[in-house]
Design an enzyme around this catalytic site. Structure first.
Site, PDB file in Angstrom:
ATOM      1  CB  VAL A  67      -0.869   0.050   1.141  1.00 20.50           C
ATOM      2  CG1 VAL A  67      -1.836   1.387   1.137  1.00 20.50           C
ATOM      3  CG2 VAL A  67      -1.851  -1.083   1.214  1.00 20.50           C
ATOM      4  N   PRO A  68       1.215   1.627  -1.037  1.00 26.86           N
ATOM      5  CG  PRO A  68       0.750   2.747  -3.331  1.00 26.86           C
ATOM      6  CD  PRO A  68       0.532   1.762  -2.370  1.00 26.86           C
ATOM      7  CB  CYS A  69       2.337   5.318   2.695  1.00 29.11           C
ATOM      8  SG  CYS A  69       3.314   4.028   3.565  1.00 29.11           S
ATOM      9  CG  HIS A  70       6.515   4.399  -1.332  1.00 27.88           C
ATOM     10  ND1 HIS A  70       5.938   3.167  -1.298  1.00 27.88           N
ATOM     11  CD2 HIS A  70       6.901   4.617  -2.860  1.00 27.88           C
ATOM     12  CE1 HIS A  70       5.891   2.752  -2.429  1.00 27.88           C
ATOM     13  NE2 HIS A  70       6.286   3.733  -3.333  1.00 27.88           N
TER      14      HIS A  70
END
Length: 160
Positions: free
Chosen positions: A129-132
């Site tokens: 889950v690409p919070c970056h």
């Protein structure tokens, strides 16, 4: 598993992948036990590398630039607000970024910028889950549970 950004520890329930932590089990074991205790999970932690074969394969493909999205069963536990933020994160395209403000607008809470940061910080499955991909409105690379250097590496890997 080993990765270009260091050792990663994967955790799952019977429903699916529930956590991806930065560091090996010696570093993350206490955090996993605390997470389990908060959820009244009275189970033994069992290492089963075979169970994570597909997750490891997909993560390796991602790190080699061969995968842009993940297709894994997940068991993400959080508040309804956190889950709504995490859903938006999954819609940020590979190689692109959005600001905390853009994410806040996407969940129809334009003033919840700080709450978005908090939900990002509590994301149990970073990378997957690409919070970056969430950055400051001025374009600054800010805030990442794994550290700014890891965030920079992930964004560089994606060409963002």
């Amino acid at each position: 598993m080993e990765s270009p950004i260091g050792t990663l520890t994967l955790v799952a329930t019977d429903k699916g992948l529930s956590q991806l932590l930065f560091g090996d089990f010696n570093e993350t074991g206490a955090k996993i036990r605390t997470w389990m205790a908060k959820r009244n999970m009275r189970r033994e932690i069992i290492r089963d590398d075979a169970y994570f074969t597909e997750a490891t394969k997909q993560l390796q493909e991602y790190f080699h630039g061969e995968r842009q999205a993940f297709n894994l069963p997940v068991d993400m536990q959080g508040t309804s607000f956190q889950k709504s933020v995490w859903e938006v994160l999954q819609r940020i395209p590979y190689g692109e970024t959005q600001s905390y403000k853009q994410v806040a607008v996407a969940i129809h809470s334009p003033k919840a910028v700080r709450a978005i940061g908090s939900a990002n910080n509590k994301n149990p499955l970073p990378i997957i889950v690409p919070c970056h991909r969430v950055i400051g409105s001025n374009g600054a690379i800010v805030g990442y549970g794994g550290g700014i250097e890891k965030k920079k590496k992930l964004l560089e890997l994606e060409g963002a």
